[in-house]
Design an enzyme around this catalytic site. Structure first.
Site, PDB file in Angstrom:
ATOM      1  N   LYS A  14       0.457  -0.817   0.272  1.00 32.72           N
ATOM      2  CA  LYS A  14       0.439  -0.281   0.292  1.00 32.72           C
ATOM      3  C   LYS A  14       0.675   1.515  -0.269  1.00 32.72           C
ATOM      4  O   LYS A  14       1.683   1.005   0.125  1.00 32.72           O
ATOM      5  CB  LYS A  14      -0.641  -0.265   1.230  1.00 32.72           C
ATOM      6  CG  LYS A  14      -2.000  -1.277   0.898  1.00 32.72           C
ATOM      7  CD  LYS A  14      -2.501  -0.980   2.448  1.00 32.72           C
ATOM      8  CE  LYS A  14      -3.758  -2.449   2.628  1.00 32.72           C
ATOM      9  NZ  LYS A  14      -4.791  -2.224   3.446  1.00 32.72           N
ATOM     10  N   TYR A  54     -12.616  -3.501  -3.516  1.00 39.14           N
ATOM     11  CA  TYR A  54     -12.608  -3.303  -1.531  1.00 39.14           C
ATOM     12  C   TYR A  54     -13.839  -3.177  -1.355  1.00 39.14           C
ATOM     13  O   TYR A  54     -15.020  -3.287  -0.844  1.00 39.14           O
ATOM     14  CB  TYR A  54     -12.097  -1.987  -0.161  1.00 39.14           C
ATOM     15  CG  TYR A  54     -10.960  -2.502  -0.666  1.00 39.14           C
ATOM     16  CD1 TYR A  54     -10.036  -3.051   0.716  1.00 39.14           C
ATOM     17  CD2 TYR A  54      -9.962  -1.599  -1.567  1.00 39.14           C
ATOM     18  CE1 TYR A  54      -7.986  -3.271   1.015  1.00 39.14           C
ATOM     19  CE2 TYR A  54      -8.188  -1.675  -0.738  1.00 39.14           C
ATOM     20  CZ  TYR A  54      -7.925  -2.106  -0.203  1.00 39.14           C
ATOM     21  OH  TYR A  54      -6.613  -2.102   0.258  1.00 39.14           O
ATOM     22  N   ARG A  90      -0.766 -15.092   4.216  1.00 37.48           N
ATOM     23  CA  ARG A  90      -1.944 -14.238   5.261  1.00 37.48           C
ATOM     24  C   ARG A  90      -1.002 -14.572   6.623  1.00 37.48           C
ATOM     25  O   ARG A  90      -1.257 -13.311   6.799  1.00 37.48           O
ATOM     26  CB  ARG A  90      -3.452 -14.778   5.806  1.00 37.48           C
ATOM     27  CG  ARG A  90      -3.629 -14.306   3.992  1.00 37.48           C
ATOM     28  CD  ARG A  90      -4.685 -13.143   3.958  1.00 37.48           C
ATOM     29  NE  ARG A  90      -5.370 -12.779   5.069  1.00 37.48           N
ATOM     30  CZ  ARG A  90      -6.393 -12.246   5.548  1.00 37.48           C
ATOM     31  NH1 ARG A  90      -6.156 -11.096   4.198  1.00 37.48           N
ATOM     32  NH2 ARG A  90      -6.660 -11.555   6.316  1.00 37.48           N
ATOM     33  N   ASN A 117      -1.076   0.046   7.447  1.00 35.89           N
ATOM     34  CA  ASN A 117      -0.763  -1.898   7.981  1.00 35.89           C
ATOM     35  C   ASN A 117      -0.161  -1.771   6.340  1.00 35.89           C
ATOM     36  O   ASN A 117      -0.138  -3.164   6.328  1.00 35.89           O
ATOM     37  CB  ASN A 117      -1.965  -2.261   7.920  1.00 35.89           C
ATOM     38  CG  ASN A 117      -3.244  -3.024   6.993  1.00 35.89           C
ATOM     39  OD1 ASN A 117      -2.688  -2.792   5.683  1.00 35.89           O
ATOM     40  ND2 ASN A 117      -4.168  -3.525   7.506  1.00 35.89           N
ATOM     41  N   HIS A 120      -1.788  -5.295   0.964  1.00 30.35           N
ATOM     42  CA  HIS A 120      -3.521  -5.998   1.076  1.00 30.35           C
ATOM     43  C   HIS A 120      -2.788  -7.493   1.327  1.00 30.35           C
ATOM     44  O   HIS A 120      -1.540  -7.776   0.160  1.00 30.35           O
ATOM     45  CB  HIS A 120      -3.415  -5.600   0.116  1.00 30.35           C
ATOM     46  CG  HIS A 120      -4.859  -6.733  -0.358  1.00 30.35           C
ATOM     47  ND1 HIS A 120      -6.350  -6.486   0.161  1.00 30.35           N
ATOM     48  CD2 HIS A 120      -5.113  -7.206  -1.162  1.00 30.35           C
ATOM     49  CE1 HIS A 120      -7.264  -7.440  -0.155  1.00 30.35           C
ATOM     50  NE2 HIS A 120      -6.373  -7.538  -0.827  1.00 30.35           N
ATOM     51  N   GLU A 131      -9.289 -11.332  -7.393  1.00 30.32           N
ATOM     52  CA  GLU A 131      -8.198  -9.751  -7.019  1.00 30.32           C
ATOM     53  C   GLU A 131      -6.792  -9.876  -8.157  1.00 30.32           C
ATOM     54  O   GLU A 131      -6.972  -8.332  -8.671  1.00 30.32           O
ATOM     55  CB  GLU A 131      -7.732  -9.795  -5.919  1.00 30.32           C
ATOM     56  CG  GLU A 131      -9.034  -9.693  -4.714  1.00 30.32           C
ATOM     57  CD  GLU A 131      -7.801  -8.997  -3.521  1.00 30.32           C
ATOM     58  OE1 GLU A 131      -8.983  -9.075  -2.395  1.00 30.32           O
ATOM     59  OE2 GLU A 131      -7.153  -9.949  -3.540  1.00 30.32           O
TER      60      GLU A 131
END
Length: 157
Positions: A14, A54, A90, A117, A120, A131
């Protein structure tokens, strides 16, 4: 059932991660784990793309701020491939809220607040497929076999 060595996930650094110059650190962790990079682009995401990406969060009160933030700077979008790459990716990222992320995870090592954070990561194989298709054209995905493959995977596939 045969192992899914060709499973793919979408990982995006990000704007906060880009501005903090840690794209290389994130790539390094995925490469060291043994995953294969099959696509990457450095891009400025527009509102339309981000709203699609999103869309599951569109009813949340923070949605407008999320879109504004994600379009505020460049993003490094990537596709990684490997055995259980979605779940493992993840785990490598850590919990969405950095306060809940263990040391040694990307968010545990680099993040302080949930609104910054850094990454993604797809949360399921299905969302990864969606995605990847949203961010990349099929021709942008490179199929290749690294020479280190037999040193990462014990099965001949």
């Amino acid at each position: 059932m045969a192992p899914q060595y060709r499973e793919r996930t979408f990982i995006a650094v990000k704007p906060d991660g880009v501005h903090r110059h840690i794209i290389g650190d994130i790539i390094k962790r995925f490469e060291q784990k043994g995953f294969k990079l099959v696509a990457m682009k450095f891009t400025q995401a527009d509102d339309a793309l981000l709203q699609k990406h999103y869309s599951a969060l569109s009813k949340k009160p923070f949605f407008p701020d999320l879109i504004k933030y994600m379009s505020s700077g460049p993003v490094c979008a990537m596709v990684w491939e490997g055995l259980n790459v979605v779940k493992t990716g993840r785990t490598m990222l850590g919990a969405t809220n950095p306060m809940d992320s263990a040391p040694g995870t990307i968010r545990g090592d680099f993040c302080v607040q949930v609104g910054r954070n850094i990454c993604h990561g797809s949360d399921s194989v299905e969302s990864a497929n969606t995605e990847v298709a949203l961010w990349f054209k099929p021709a942008e995905l490179v199929n290749w076999d690294p020479v280190a493959k037999p040193w990462v995977y014990e099965d001949d596939f």
